[in-house]
Design an enzyme around this catalytic site. Structure first.
Site, PDB file in Angstrom:
ATOM      1  N   GLY A   1     -58.680  91.557  15.656  1.00 52.42           N
ATOM      2  CA  GLY A   1     -59.531  90.914  14.650  1.00 52.42           C
ATOM      3  C   GLY A   1     -59.979  89.504  14.997  1.00 52.42           C
ATOM      4  O   GLY A   1     -60.635  88.857  14.194  1.00 52.42           O
TER       5      GLY A   1
ATOM      6  N   SER B   1     -57.102  88.306  20.712  1.00 51.52           N
ATOM      7  CA  SER B   1     -57.646  89.606  21.071  1.00 51.52           C
ATOM      8  C   SER B   1     -58.576  90.156  20.017  1.00 51.52           C
ATOM      9  O   SER B   1     -58.312  90.086  18.819  1.00 51.52           O
ATOM     10  CB  SER B   1     -56.505  90.586  21.375  1.00 51.52           C
ATOM     11  OG  SER B   1     -56.409  91.567  20.383  1.00 51.52           O
ATOM     12  N   LYS B   2     -59.674  90.649  20.508  1.00 45.46           N
ATOM     13  CA  LYS B   2     -60.696  91.217  19.642  1.00 45.46           C
ATOM     14  C   LYS B   2     -60.109  92.394  18.848  1.00 45.46           C
ATOM     15  O   LYS B   2     -60.422  92.582  17.686  1.00 45.46           O
ATOM     16  CB  LYS B   2     -61.848  91.679  20.553  1.00 45.46           C
ATOM     17  CG  LYS B   2     -62.955  92.408  19.867  1.00 45.46           C
ATOM     18  CD  LYS B   2     -63.895  91.495  19.147  1.00 45.46           C
ATOM     19  CE  LYS B   2     -64.934  92.324  18.416  1.00 45.46           C
ATOM     20  NZ  LYS B   2     -65.416  91.704  17.211  1.00 45.46           N
ATOM     21  N   ARG B   3     -59.245  93.130  19.521  1.00 41.35           N
ATOM     22  CA  ARG B   3     -58.665  94.299  18.865  1.00 41.35           C
ATOM     23  C   ARG B   3     -57.872  93.915  17.619  1.00 41.35           C
ATOM     24  O   ARG B   3     -57.737  94.671  16.676  1.00 41.35           O
ATOM     25  CB  ARG B   3     -57.772  95.061  19.843  1.00 41.35           C
ATOM     26  CG  ARG B   3     -58.191  96.502  19.995  1.00 41.35           C
ATOM     27  CD  ARG B   3     -57.318  97.264  20.966  1.00 41.35           C
ATOM     28  NE  ARG B   3     -56.941  96.453  22.122  1.00 41.35           N
ATOM     29  CZ  ARG B   3     -55.729  96.454  22.664  1.00 41.35           C
ATOM     30  NH1 ARG B   3     -54.794  97.202  22.158  1.00 41.35           N
ATOM     31  NH2 ARG B   3     -55.464  95.710  23.725  1.00 41.35           N
TER      32      ARG B   3
ATOM     33  N   ASP C   1     -69.512  87.323  17.581  1.00 41.17           N
ATOM     34  CA  ASP C   1     -69.108  87.156  16.177  1.00 41.17           C
ATOM     35  C   ASP C   1     -69.301  85.703  15.747  1.00 41.17           C
ATOM     36  O   ASP C   1     -69.795  85.417  14.661  1.00 41.17           O
ATOM     37  CB  ASP C   1     -67.627  87.505  15.982  1.00 41.17           C
ATOM     38  CG  ASP C   1     -67.340  88.981  16.168  1.00 41.17           C
ATOM     39  OD1 ASP C   1     -68.270  89.788  15.972  1.00 41.17           O
ATOM     40  OD2 ASP C   1     -66.189  89.320  16.512  1.00 41.17           O
TER      41      ASP C   1
END
Ligand code: GLU
Length: 483
Positions: free
Chosen positions: A257, A253-255, A263
């Site tokens: 990190g 999950s991007k949340r 990215d």
């Protein structure tokens, strides 16, 4: 045969995460494999979760990945608009049709009323799902209240008994007892549809043949099938894809990190490597082949090769793919991509980029690691003289001092500072003196770089640094060894 039409239907809640990219990729591959159409639909009915700029980012990321859609919000198509917020008026008529047939009903319960009943149920240890309270309102009374402007939503009327089911291409026959399913909201009080309703209507109106999405929708799909049935529509083929995990217990999950597709591109992963790697997260070609271009994936992809269990995203494996792709890329492309990374460290030097690129291509795993790898060219790093110890080369700090004092005048005498000349002069003199190459070249490399491992050896580094800098570094090394 019905035309294959697949859709990728992201909600614009942020950057394209890697699980989303994989869904998009498989969705694209299924369409293209069958000569069909790949459609982009933006699902923005939950406007509170919308992130500004996310829609443009989705267009950009799909283009960067090479997943070119045939129909979509920015390019149009025969079944547009392809953004749900621009289709606002599409949904209500279907919901009213369902109200008419008894498969849905208006609900006037206020939030407070719902909260109170939910609390009561939970305090009695019962699970809560909507209690069909408003289903009992006589039809004409409900109609009158709807017309009077009272706030209401429209709920799906799930049968109280029996089973709801659907067929999934990966998970097979999936069913759920109706009495476990909630009478979910189809149209919210603000008039907008929920995802649960909009996906059914749009997939049908857009003639979608295959619905591909994450397994988080597996448990709701029986409800969607009830809606198809109630509307008298043929349901699409369903393919629910297992989640992509960071490790055995955590979702990627991007949340938290984990990198998004953007990215990874920014870090210097090649899009071809990312796509190749992502394709193999949960799919196997059936043999041990590992390298695929997007074109080759279209040929090779088959649903039978998908895996039901969650896939684990292994960054080291992606890095390995990336280094293999970098190694195989045409040199001119490597030079072009590497140059801005060289610049970060070497912009004000006259280091020969083309020469450096030749040394670096086979050693670059990810482009963003370049600046650190070449920092020694800009500035001699601190190092410990124990680096001069090398068993096989029979090198010690003592022999290193002799070796550097031997090499210094040779270097000083070289008039044209070219790789060949440096090589021939050093190797020739070493041979004439009856020494072993390693005994001189090992300490020379340490003296020039302060590192045990460098792109290229002593000769190459000396060439890159130029005569003055090389001599300066060797002199400093001699001083260091003397003290
Ligand atoms: N909008 C949903 C999401 O982003 C997609 C579900 C679907 O593809 O039907 O999770």
């Amino acid at each position: 045969m019905q035309e294959v039409r697949t859709r990728f239907a992201p909600s614009p809640t942020g950057y394209l995460h890697l699980g989303g990219l994989r869904t998009a990729l498989y969705t694209y591959l299924i369409a293209k494999k069958h000569g069909g159409k790949f459609i982009l639909r933006i699902e923005d009915t939950d406007q509170e979760r919308e992130v500004p700029g996310a829609i443009e980012q989705i267009y950009k990321s799909l283009h960067q990945a090479g997943l070119i859609y045939d129909e979509g919000p920015d390019i149009g198509g025969p079944y547009g608009p392809y953004i749900q917020s621009e289709r606002k008026d599409t949904y209500l008529p279907y919901a009213l049709k369902l109200v008419e047939s008894g498969d849905a009903y208006p609900c006037f319960c206020t939030k407070e009323e719902l909260d109170a009943r939910r609390e009561k149920a939970t305090s009695e240890g019962k699970g809560w799902k909507y209690d069909k309270h408003c289903l009992n309102i006589p039809k004409d009374e409900a109609k009158r209240r709807m017309e009077s402007g009272e706030s209401y939503c429209i709920r799906q009327n799930i049968p109280e008994e029996g089973m709801a089911s659907f067929e999934d291409l990966l998970f097979g026959y999936v069913e759920a007892p109706c009495d476990t399913l909630d009478d979910g909201v189809l149209i919210k009080a603000d008039g907008l549809p929920t995802y649960n309703f909009a996906n059914v209507i749009d997939d049908h109106l857009m003639h979608i043949s295959h619905v591909t999405r994450g397994t988080e929708y597996l448990s709701s799909a029986p409800k969607y099938n009830l809606l198809y049935k109630a509307l008298g529509w043929e349901p699409p083929k369903y393919l629910h894809l297992p989640v992509v995990m960071k490790d055995a217990t955590r979702k990627l999950s991007k949340r938290h990190g984990d990198p998004s597709f953007e990215d990874l591109l920014d870090m210097g992963y090649l899009k071809e490597a990312i796509i190749n790697f992502i394709a193999l997260l949960g799919w196997s070609p059936g043999d041990d082949r590992e390298f695929f271009t997007l074109e080759e994936l279209i040929q090779a992809f088959h649903i039978e090769g998908l895996n039901k269990s969650p896939a684990i995203f292994n960054m080291d494996k992606l890095t390995w793919f990336n280094s293999e792709y970098i190694r195989k890329m045409p040199f001119v492309d490597y030079l072009e991509m590497a140059s801005p990374w060289f610049d970060k460290t070497l912009h004000s030097t006259d280091i020969d980029y083309e020469y450096l690129a030749k040394l670096m291509q086979g050693r670059t795993e990810v482009f963003n690691r370049i600046p650190e790898m070449i920092a020694f060219l800009k500035e001699m790093p601190e190092y410990d003289i124990s680096l001069y110890n090398h068993k096989r080369m029979k090198s010690t700090p003592e022999t290193a001092l002799n070796a550097l004092e031997f090499a210094l005048p040779i270097l000083e005498k070289i008039s044209t500072w070219e790789e060949q000349a440096i090589h021939d002069n050093l190797i020739g003199s070493i041979k004439d003196a009856g020494l072993k190459n390693g005994l001189v070249l090992w300490p020379l490399r340490i003296a020039l770089s302060g590192l045990e491992s460098t792109p290229g050896g002593a000769v190459e580094i000396a060439y890159l640094l130029g005569k003055d800098e090389s001599i300066r570094r060797v002199k400093n090394a001699i001083e260091k060894l003397k003290n």
